[in-house]
Design an enzyme around this catalytic site. Sequence first.
Site, PDB file in Angstrom:
ATOM      1  N   HIS A  81       0.855  -1.191   0.000  1.00 47.65           N
ATOM      2  CA  HIS A  81       0.000   0.000   0.000  1.00 47.65           C
ATOM      3  C   HIS A  81       0.885   1.233   0.000  1.00 47.65           C
ATOM      4  O   HIS A  81       1.886   1.289   0.715  1.00 47.65           O
ATOM      5  CB  HIS A  81      -0.895   0.005   1.238  1.00 47.65           C
ATOM      6  CG  HIS A  81      -1.908   1.108   1.223  1.00 47.65           C
ATOM      7  ND1 HIS A  81      -3.071   1.043   0.485  1.00 47.65           N
ATOM      8  CD2 HIS A  81      -1.913   2.321   1.820  1.00 47.65           C
ATOM      9  CE1 HIS A  81      -3.754   2.158   0.649  1.00 47.65           C
ATOM     10  NE2 HIS A  81      -3.073   2.960   1.455  1.00 47.65           N
ATOM     11  N   ASP A 160     -14.446   3.244   8.573  1.00 51.32           N
ATOM     12  CA  ASP A 160     -13.427   4.067   7.899  1.00 51.32           C
ATOM     13  C   ASP A 160     -14.046   4.855   6.752  1.00 51.32           C
ATOM     14  O   ASP A 160     -13.731   6.025   6.538  1.00 51.32           O
ATOM     15  CB  ASP A 160     -12.286   3.197   7.369  1.00 51.32           C
ATOM     16  CG  ASP A 160     -11.332   4.054   6.539  1.00 51.32           C
ATOM     17  OD1 ASP A 160     -10.725   4.974   7.128  1.00 51.32           O
ATOM     18  OD2 ASP A 160     -11.236   3.864   5.313  1.00 51.32           O
ATOM     19  N   ARG A 167     -13.328  13.344   7.567  1.00 56.58           N
ATOM     20  CA  ARG A 167     -11.970  13.897   7.684  1.00 56.58           C
ATOM     21  C   ARG A 167     -11.624  14.735   6.470  1.00 56.58           C
ATOM     22  O   ARG A 167     -10.979  15.780   6.571  1.00 56.58           O
ATOM     23  CB  ARG A 167     -10.946  12.758   7.838  1.00 56.58           C
ATOM     24  CG  ARG A 167     -10.998  12.083   9.196  1.00 56.58           C
ATOM     25  CD  ARG A 167     -10.184  10.805   9.194  1.00 56.58           C
ATOM     26  NE  ARG A 167      -8.805  11.032   8.807  1.00 56.58           N
ATOM     27  CZ  ARG A 167      -8.045  10.133   8.181  1.00 56.58           C
ATOM     28  NH1 ARG A 167      -8.508   8.937   7.865  1.00 56.58           N
ATOM     29  NH2 ARG A 167      -6.812  10.423   7.869  1.00 56.58           N
ATOM     30  N   SER A 182      -7.016   4.058   9.396  1.00 59.25           N
ATOM     31  CA  SER A 182      -7.755   4.036   8.139  1.00 59.25           C
ATOM     32  C   SER A 182      -7.153   3.006   7.173  1.00 59.25           C
ATOM     33  O   SER A 182      -7.856   2.154   6.622  1.00 59.25           O
ATOM     34  CB  SER A 182      -7.715   5.438   7.526  1.00 59.25           C
ATOM     35  OG  SER A 182      -8.211   5.430   6.226  1.00 59.25           O
ATOM     36  N   LYS A 186      -8.637  -1.413   6.537  1.00 57.16           N
ATOM     37  CA  LYS A 186      -9.005  -1.990   5.239  1.00 57.16           C
ATOM     38  C   LYS A 186      -8.075  -3.155   4.886  1.00 57.16           C
ATOM     39  O   LYS A 186      -8.512  -4.190   4.389  1.00 57.16           O
ATOM     40  CB  LYS A 186      -8.954  -0.912   4.152  1.00 57.16           C
ATOM     41  CG  LYS A 186     -10.102   0.077   4.281  1.00 57.16           C
ATOM     42  CD  LYS A 186      -9.963   1.258   3.353  1.00 57.16           C
ATOM     43  CE  LYS A 186      -8.858   2.175   3.755  1.00 57.16           C
ATOM     44  NZ  LYS A 186      -8.895   3.536   3.322  1.00 57.16           N
TER      45      LYS A 186
HETATM   46  N1  URA Z   1      -5.239   6.512   2.700  1.00 56.34           N
HETATM   47  C1  URA Z   1      -6.218   5.973   3.453  1.00 56.34           C
HETATM   48  O1  URA Z   1      -6.776   4.930   3.135  1.00 56.34           O
HETATM   49  N2  URA Z   1      -6.568   6.622   4.578  1.00 56.34           N
HETATM   50  C2  URA Z   1      -5.992   7.767   4.992  1.00 56.34           C
HETATM   51  O2  URA Z   1      -6.349   8.271   6.027  1.00 56.34           O
HETATM   52  C3  URA Z   1      -4.968   8.319   4.191  1.00 56.34           C
HETATM   53  C4  URA Z   1      -4.608   7.660   3.045  1.00 56.34           C
END
Ligand code: URA
Length: 426
Positions: A81, A160, A167, A182, A186
């Site tokens: 990621h 999230d 946010r 966050s 996931k």
């Molecule tokens: N990517 C995400 O999935 N969440 C965040 O808060 C920032 C970048």
Amino acid sequence: MLTASLIAKKRDGNELSDDEIQFLIDGFCKGTVADYQMSAFAMAVCLRGMSQAETASLTQVMWRSGQSAQRQSDVPRVDKHSTGGLGDKISIVLAPLLATCDVHVPMISGRGLGLTGGTLDKLESIPGFRTNFDLDDAERLLTATRCYIISAGPDIAPADRRLYALRDVTGTVESVPLITASILSKKLSASLDALVMDVKVGSGAFMKTKTQAETLARSLIDVGRAAGLPTQALLTDMDQPLGEAIGNAIEINEAVEVLQGGGPNDVAELTIELSAMALVAVRDSTSLDEARALLRQKLASGEAFQAFETMVAAQGGWWTGPLSLAQEFDIFPKQSGFVQEIDCRAIGEAIVALGGGRQRAGDAIDHSVGIRLFASVGGAVDTNTPIMRVYATSERRSEYVDRLVQAIRVSSSPTSTRPLVLARVE
Ligand code: URA
């Protein structure tokens, strides 16, 4: 428990217990904690931070607000990621590449918002390509194709999804604990065996300094490991775009060049490095050098490209060759010399303004808009050779010429090139 008291407790810099965090997030999902209360809480976290124990607790509760993939086999599951950067098309190469190496790559990815593009938007430039699968259908895809790249649907960390939307409009994205929870909520939903993080540092990234990026990497690694997910990270440069292509369709075309054994060296090398780390994490007997050699061979042989075609077809798309782009025009530097600096923010803003990115969630994207950048920091440029090629509709493009020329700062003194990998955080 009283929601307002918990917000005030965080506002005053105190540590919340697991039960208190659970109360807030459960309440937010059920509707008993209002959006304005959750926004106030997010701001309190932004300003006061969270301990590692609180961040781990927030991650767990957000992860458990949804479901986790039910594994159908013992094949190791890995993923990478990135925290996001201009021209970052690594995921599009990495998922099919790793799928050729006897691992599964269940990748839950994001959309572009702000200046950096999203992997899902890029993939949706491919006719027919779908990203909305539920976790059960995605597991069936994985059995057939060994990799997928999908969006986080309602079954994946819904807390999230809602919190990120708040946010995004309340100035509370840039917070290490909130970003950690966050991302990991996931990633944990995909039932992974190993995760590699690419934490970007520089003007085109969330984290502007190496110290900030190190703090985020440490948080992701510690919280990931506490949740049973072995996590490692590279800090990589985002003071200039990755590769030459910036946009949506144009980045898919460049990713395909890399998948076919060509493309820009920085994209290929970073993909190989991150993929090698993921492979070694689940194969004790393989060294990093052996993994790198295997991955290079998978790119050169065309196997990785075949895996990409299989993934695209399984997700409803059809690949018939390079995607078409908007009308092109070249931009030349005002002086000859050496590139000192590239303003990623200015380039990202131009792409968004030309229609290639979103100003607000839900905005439509023109996938054919893009930029091919021929300049890199330390490289020589001259006034007779284009520094970039812009692909955009004819009415809007001339407005951006000056801003784009200024985004590349040129002077007569030579300067050194920038290293791509800044540090490895284990
Ligand atoms: N990517 C995400 O999935 N969440 C965040 O808060 C920032 C970048």
